[in-house]
Design an enzyme around this catalytic site. Structure first.
Site, PDB file in Angstrom:
ATOM      1  N   TYR A 121       7.864   2.123  -7.446  1.00 33.87           N
ATOM      2  CA  TYR A 121       7.176   0.840  -7.598  1.00 33.87           C
ATOM      3  C   TYR A 121       6.687   0.619  -9.030  1.00 33.87           C
ATOM      4  O   TYR A 121       6.789  -0.500  -9.547  1.00 33.87           O
ATOM      5  CB  TYR A 121       6.012   0.741  -6.600  1.00 33.87           C
TER       6      TYR A 121
ATOM      7  N   GLU B  13       0.857  -1.188   0.000  1.00 33.47           N
ATOM      8  CA  GLU B  13       0.000   0.000   0.000  1.00 33.47           C
ATOM      9  C   GLU B  13       0.889   1.232   0.000  1.00 33.47           C
ATOM     10  O   GLU B  13       1.930   1.237   0.656  1.00 33.47           O
ATOM     11  CB  GLU B  13      -0.874   0.058   1.260  1.00 33.47           C
TER      12      GLU B  13
ATOM     13  N   ASN C  95       2.175  10.017  -2.354  1.00 34.01           N
ATOM     14  CA  ASN C  95       3.600   9.667  -2.260  1.00 34.01           C
ATOM     15  C   ASN C  95       4.184   9.383  -3.659  1.00 34.01           C
ATOM     16  O   ASN C  95       4.408   8.239  -4.048  1.00 34.01           O
ATOM     17  CB  ASN C  95       3.774   8.467  -1.320  1.00 34.01           C
TER      18      ASN C  95
HETATM   19  C1  LIG Z   1      10.340   5.935  -1.870  1.00 34.99           C
HETATM   20  C2  LIG Z   1      11.796   5.725  -1.496  1.00 34.99           C
HETATM   21  C3  LIG Z   1      11.961   4.363  -0.805  1.00 34.99           C
HETATM   22  C4  LIG Z   1      12.653   5.725  -2.783  1.00 34.99           C
HETATM   23  O1  LIG Z   1      13.994   5.417  -2.437  1.00 34.99           O
HETATM   24  P1  LIG Z   1      15.233   6.101  -3.188  1.00 34.99           P
HETATM   25  O2  LIG Z   1      16.460   5.443  -2.721  1.00 34.99           O
HETATM   26  O3  LIG Z   1      15.159   7.581  -3.024  1.00 34.99           O
HETATM   27  O4  LIG Z   1      14.897   5.727  -4.699  1.00 34.99           O
HETATM   28  P2  LIG Z   1      15.956   5.485  -5.883  1.00 34.99           P
HETATM   29  O5  LIG Z   1      17.032   6.523  -5.829  1.00 34.99           O
HETATM   30  O6  LIG Z   1      16.369   4.066  -5.878  1.00 34.99           O
HETATM   31  O7  LIG Z   1      15.049   5.811  -7.135  1.00 34.99           O
HETATM   32  C5  LIG Z   1      14.334   4.804  -7.832  1.00 34.99           C
HETATM   33  C6  LIG Z   1      13.205   5.439  -8.610  1.00 34.99           C
HETATM   34  O8  LIG Z   1      12.226   5.936  -7.700  1.00 34.99           O
HETATM   35  C7  LIG Z   1      11.630   7.133  -8.222  1.00 34.99           C
HETATM   36  N1  LIG Z   1      11.902   8.222  -7.296  1.00 34.99           N
HETATM   37  C8  LIG Z   1      12.638   8.168  -6.170  1.00 34.99           C
HETATM   38  N2  LIG Z   1      12.618   9.357  -5.546  1.00 34.99           N
HETATM   39  C9  LIG Z   1      11.854  10.176  -6.294  1.00 34.99           C
HETATM   40  C10 LIG Z   1      11.442  11.532  -6.171  1.00 34.99           C
HETATM   41  N3  LIG Z   1      11.830  12.286  -5.130  1.00 34.99           N
HETATM   42  N4  LIG Z   1      10.619  12.032  -7.111  1.00 34.99           N
HETATM   43  C11 LIG Z   1      10.226  11.283  -8.150  1.00 34.99           C
HETATM   44  N5  LIG Z   1      10.584   9.975  -8.327  1.00 34.99           N
HETATM   45  C12 LIG Z   1      11.385   9.445  -7.413  1.00 34.99           C
HETATM   46  C13 LIG Z   1      12.277   7.373  -9.562  1.00 34.99           C
HETATM   47  O9  LIG Z   1      11.490   6.751 -10.538  1.00 34.99           O
HETATM   48  C14 LIG Z   1      13.612   6.670  -9.414  1.00 34.99           C
HETATM   49  O10 LIG Z   1      14.153   6.254 -10.613  1.00 34.99           O
HETATM   50  P3  LIG Z   1      15.097   7.283 -11.453  1.00 34.99           P
HETATM   51  O11 LIG Z   1      16.102   7.801 -10.479  1.00 34.99           O
HETATM   52  O12 LIG Z   1      15.661   6.400 -12.522  1.00 34.99           O
HETATM   53  O13 LIG Z   1      14.189   8.354 -11.949  1.00 34.99           O
HETATM   54  C15 LIG Z   1      12.330   6.881  -0.599  1.00 34.99           C
HETATM   55  O14 LIG Z   1      11.957   8.112  -1.193  1.00 34.99           O
HETATM   56  C16 LIG Z   1      11.785   6.845   0.827  1.00 34.99           C
HETATM   57  O15 LIG Z   1      12.318   6.143   1.680  1.00 34.99           O
HETATM   58  N6  LIG Z   1      10.736   7.638   1.106  1.00 34.99           N
HETATM   59  C17 LIG Z   1      10.192   7.789   2.458  1.00 34.99           C
HETATM   60  C18 LIG Z   1       9.540   6.519   2.939  1.00 34.99           C
HETATM   61  C19 LIG Z   1       8.480   6.035   1.971  1.00 34.99           C
HETATM   62  O16 LIG Z   1       7.625   6.816   1.538  1.00 34.99           O
HETATM   63  N7  LIG Z   1       8.527   4.734   1.665  1.00 34.99           N
HETATM   64  C20 LIG Z   1       7.552   4.096   0.805  1.00 34.99           C
HETATM   65  C21 LIG Z   1       6.358   3.691   1.593  1.00 34.99           C
HETATM   66  S1  LIG Z   1       5.185   2.838   0.582  1.00 34.99           S
END
Ligand SMILES: CC(C)(COP(=O)(O)OP(=O)(O)OC[C@H]1O[C@@H](n2cnc3c(N)ncnc32)[C@H](O)[C@@H]1OP(=O)(O)O)[C@@H](O)C(=O)NCCC(=O)NCCS
Length: 140
Positions: free
Chosen positions: A109, A97, A102
């Site tokens: 995902y 979920e 977000n």
């Molecule tokens: C969501 C989360 C896990 C992504 O982790 P991350 O290490 O920043 O992501 P990555 O650097 O591996 O990026 C992978 C892809 O995610 C997407 N993405 C990540 N951050 C993003 C942002 N700020 N805005 C838009 N897309 C984003 C992009 O598609 C990215 O691919 P790209 O870099 O080729 O465009 C991180 O932002 C997080 O921990 N957020 C807070 C907690 C949370 O919301 N968890 C999910 C709960 S369901």
């Protein structure tokens, strides 16, 4: 993930989420025997994920990267590890979920192949009411 990691993980959790999990939430997951993993950089926790396995389904309960390590490919890397662990459990489908608002998580995902399969009304608290959850699924 071990009990000893929890203080550090709670700091990340509180910095990353507007409505963070409690220490009890993490403890319950460890006690229940869910798949709980921490990604470390130079010996320090940088992110983590938690998955509950039910027969051939995996339910992702938490996936979080510390704010200072976000947008550097770590989320994608931890999810690749999650897929590997899930396959080891003979998991066929993954579910999660995510908050409607977000965008980073929804992008991560969908990029990994998850599809939107449903919406839970008012699933999450917000500062001024409730927010829907989108339900996502991936066939492994
Ligand atoms: C969501 C989360 C896990 C992504 O982790 P991350 O290490 O920043 O992501 P990555 O650097 O591996 O990026 C992978 C892809 O995610 C997407 N993405 C990540 N951050 C993003 C942002 N700020 N805005 C838009 N897309 C984003 C992009 O598609 C990215 O691919 P790209 O870099 O080729 O465009 C991180 O932002 C997080 O921990 N957020 C807070 C907690 C949370 O919301 N968890 C999910 C709960 S369901």
């Amino acid at each position: 993930m071990r009990e000893a990691d929890l203080d550090e993980l709670l700091r990340i959790e509180r910095a990353a989420y507007p409505y963070p999990w409690t220490q009890g939430n993490f403890r319950d997951c460890l006690k229940a025997g869910y798949s709980c993993w921490v990604g470390e950089i130079e010996g320090k926790s940088a992110g983590y994920w938690i998955m509950m396995n039910v027969v051939d389904e995996g339910h992702i309960l938490n996936c979080c990267i510390a704010p200072q390590w976000q947008r550097q490919g770590l989320g994608r890397q931890l999810m690749a590890h999650l897929f590997q662990v899930a396959r080891g459990h003979n998991t066929r489908e993954l579910f999660l979920e995510v908050r409607l608002s977000n965008e980073p998580a929804k992008r991560l995902y969908t990029n990994l192949g998850f599809d939107f399969i449903g919406q839970r009304r008012g699933y999450y608290p917000t500062d001024n009411g409730r927010e829907d959850a989108l339900v996502m699924r991936l066939a492994l």
